[in-house]
Design a protein around this motif. Structure first.
Motif, short mmCIF file in Angstrom:
data_model
loop_
_atom_site.label_atom_id
_atom_site.label_comp_id
_atom_site.label_asym_id
_atom_site.label_seq_id
_atom_site.Cartn_x
_atom_site.Cartn_y
_atom_site.Cartn_z
N THR A 194 -3.52 -9.33 -0.17
CA THR A 194 -2.72 -8.13 -0.42
C THR A 194 -1.69 -8.36 -1.50
OG1 THR A 194 -1.17 -8.72 1.36
CG2 THR A 194 -3.03 -7.30 1.94
N ARG A 195 -1.24 -7.26 -2.09
CA ARG A 195 -0.17 -7.24 -3.07
C ARG A 195 0.74 -6.07 -2.74
NH1 ARG A 195 -3.04 -11.02 -4.13
NH2 ARG A 195 -3.73 -11.76 -6.19
N PHE A 196 2.02 -6.26 -2.94
CA PHE A 196 3.00 -5.21 -2.71
C PHE A 196 3.99 -5.15 -3.85
CE2 PHE A 196 1.57 -6.50 1.49
CZ PHE A 196 1.31 -5.28 2.10
N ALA A 197 4.39 -3.95 -4.19
CA ALA A 197 5.49 -3.79 -5.12
C ALA A 197 6.76 -4.34 -4.48
CB ALA A 197 5.67 -2.32 -5.48
N ASP A 198 7.62 -4.93 -5.30
CA ASP A 198 8.85 -5.48 -4.77
C ASP A 198 9.68 -4.44 -4.01
OD1 ASP A 198 9.48 -7.73 -7.59
OD2 ASP A 198 8.27 -7.98 -5.79
N SER A 199 9.61 -3.21 -4.47
CA SER A 199 10.41 -2.16 -3.88
C SER A 199 10.00 -1.80 -2.45
CB SER A 199 10.37 -0.91 -4.75
OG SER A 199 9.04 -0.43 -4.89
N VAL A 200 8.78 -2.17 -2.05
CA VAL A 200 8.30 -1.81 -0.72
C VAL A 200 8.00 -3.03 0.15
CG1 VAL A 200 7.30 0.30 -1.67
CG2 VAL A 200 5.83 -1.71 -1.27
N LYS A 201 8.10 -4.22 -0.42
CA LYS A 201 7.78 -5.44 0.30
C LYS A 201 8.65 -5.57 1.56
CE LYS A 201 6.51 -8.51 -2.48
NZ LYS A 201 6.47 -9.55 -3.55
N GLY A 202 8.00 -5.83 2.67
CA GLY A 202 8.71 -5.94 3.93
C GLY A 202 8.82 -4.64 4.68
N ARG A 203 8.52 -3.53 4.02
CA ARG A 203 8.61 -2.22 4.65
C ARG A 203 7.25 -1.56 4.81
NH1 ARG A 203 11.04 1.81 2.16
NH2 ARG A 203 10.70 1.00 0.03
N PHE A 204 6.33 -1.82 3.89
CA PHE A 204 5.01 -1.21 3.91
C PHE A 204 3.95 -2.25 4.24
CE2 PHE A 204 5.78 2.48 0.66
CZ PHE A 204 6.91 2.86 1.37
N THR A 205 2.89 -1.81 4.90
CA THR A 205 1.76 -2.66 5.20
C THR A 205 0.47 -1.95 4.82
OG1 THR A 205 2.89 -3.76 7.04
CG2 THR A 205 0.50 -3.89 7.01
N ILE A 206 -0.44 -2.65 4.16
CA ILE A 206 -1.72 -2.09 3.81
C ILE A 206 -2.81 -2.76 4.64
CG2 ILE A 206 -2.12 -3.72 1.90
CD1 ILE A 206 -3.48 -1.37 0.40
N SER A 207 -3.78 -1.97 5.06
CA SER A 207 -4.88 -2.50 5.85
C SER A 207 -6.10 -1.62 5.65
CB SER A 207 -4.52 -2.59 7.33
OG SER A 207 -4.23 -1.31 7.86
N GLN A 208 -7.25 -2.10 6.07
CA GLN A 208 -8.45 -1.30 5.98
C GLN A 208 -9.35 -1.55 7.17
OE1 GLN A 208 -10.33 -2.25 2.27
NE2 GLN A 208 -10.57 -4.42 2.72
N ASP A 209 -10.07 -0.51 7.52
CA ASP A 209 -11.06 -0.57 8.58
C ASP A 209 -12.40 -0.29 7.93
OD1 ASP A 209 -12.81 -0.17 10.71
OD2 ASP A 209 -11.30 0.78 11.96
N ASN A 210 -13.14 -1.34 7.63
CA ASN A 210 -14.39 -1.19 6.92
C ASN A 210 -15.43 -0.37 7.70
OD1 ASN A 210 -13.58 -2.63 4.61
ND2 ASN A 210 -14.15 -4.59 5.55
N ALA A 211 -15.42 -0.50 9.01
CA ALA A 211 -16.36 0.24 9.84
C ALA A 211 -16.14 1.74 9.72
CB ALA A 211 -16.26 -0.20 11.29
N LYS A 212 -14.89 2.14 9.48
CA LYS A 212 -14.55 3.55 9.36
C LYS A 212 -14.39 3.99 7.91
CE LYS A 212 -12.15 3.79 13.80
NZ LYS A 212 -10.87 4.11 14.49
N ASN A 213 -14.59 3.06 6.98
CA ASN A 213 -14.40 3.33 5.56
C ASN A 213 -13.03 3.95 5.30
OD1 ASN A 213 -16.93 2.36 4.71
ND2 ASN A 213 -17.91 4.33 5.13
N THR A 214 -12.02 3.38 5.92
CA THR A 214 -10.68 3.95 5.84
C THR A 214 -9.66 2.90 5.42
OG1 THR A 214 -11.21 5.58 7.55
CG2 THR A 214 -8.89 5.20 7.08
N LEU A 215 -8.80 3.29 4.51
CA LEU A 215 -7.69 2.48 4.04
C LEU A 215 -6.40 3.07 4.59
CD1 LEU A 215 -6.79 0.24 1.90
CD2 LEU A 215 -6.43 2.19 0.36
N TYR A 216 -5.47 2.22 5.00
CA TYR A 216 -4.22 2.68 5.58
C TYR A 216 -3.02 2.13 4.81
CZ TYR A 216 -7.24 3.56 9.60
OH TYR A 216 -8.25 3.99 10.43
#
Length: 128
Positions: free
Chosen positions: A57-79
């Motif tokens: 993963t990569r995060f912009a400095d402005s959101v690091k520690g506050r935002f989380t990215i994840s994905q569910d490949n079975a559902k073809n969904t990014l969060y």
């Protein structure tokens, strides 16, 4: 064709949380990188967070520690899970996919120009 559809945006007070979703369809194969970008009126599109097919993963400095990215490949969904939201987080949020490998092989996960496919966006508004 590849279609990306975002949802989950809305209006929240400073300090609140939101969870954005991006559902993909029409995939022929797994993207190298999936990312979230945002754009406020009059400003350039900014990379927020991204995840590659290895889970890095990569995060912009402005959101690091506050935002989380994840994905569910079975559902073809990014969060994108957003917490401790600030007024400066207010923007239209877009999900994007890098199928060509431009973001991946250039290690440019937060560079909007490296992504081929985009969703229509979902608005996030944070009030103070």
């Amino acid at each position: 064709q590849v279609q990306l559809v975002e949802s989950g945006g809305g209006s929240v007070q400073s300090g609140g949380s939101l969870r954005l979703s991006c559902t993909a369809s029409g995939y022929m194969h797994t993207a190298f990188v999936m990312g979230w970008f945002r754009q406020a009126p009059g400003e350039e599109r900014e990379g927020v967070a991204a995840i590659d097919n290895d889970g890095a993963t990569r995060f912009a400095d402005s959101v690091k520690g506050r935002f989380t990215i994840s994905q569910d490949n079975a559902k073809n969904t990014l969060y994108l899970e957003m917490s401790s939201l600030k007024p400066e987080d207010t923007a239209m949020y877009y999900c994007a996919a890098d199928f060509a490998g431009n973001a991946y092989y250039n290690d440019a996960y937060l560079d909007a120009s490296k992504f081929e496919y985009w969703g229509q966006g979902t608005q996030v508004t944070v009030s103070s």
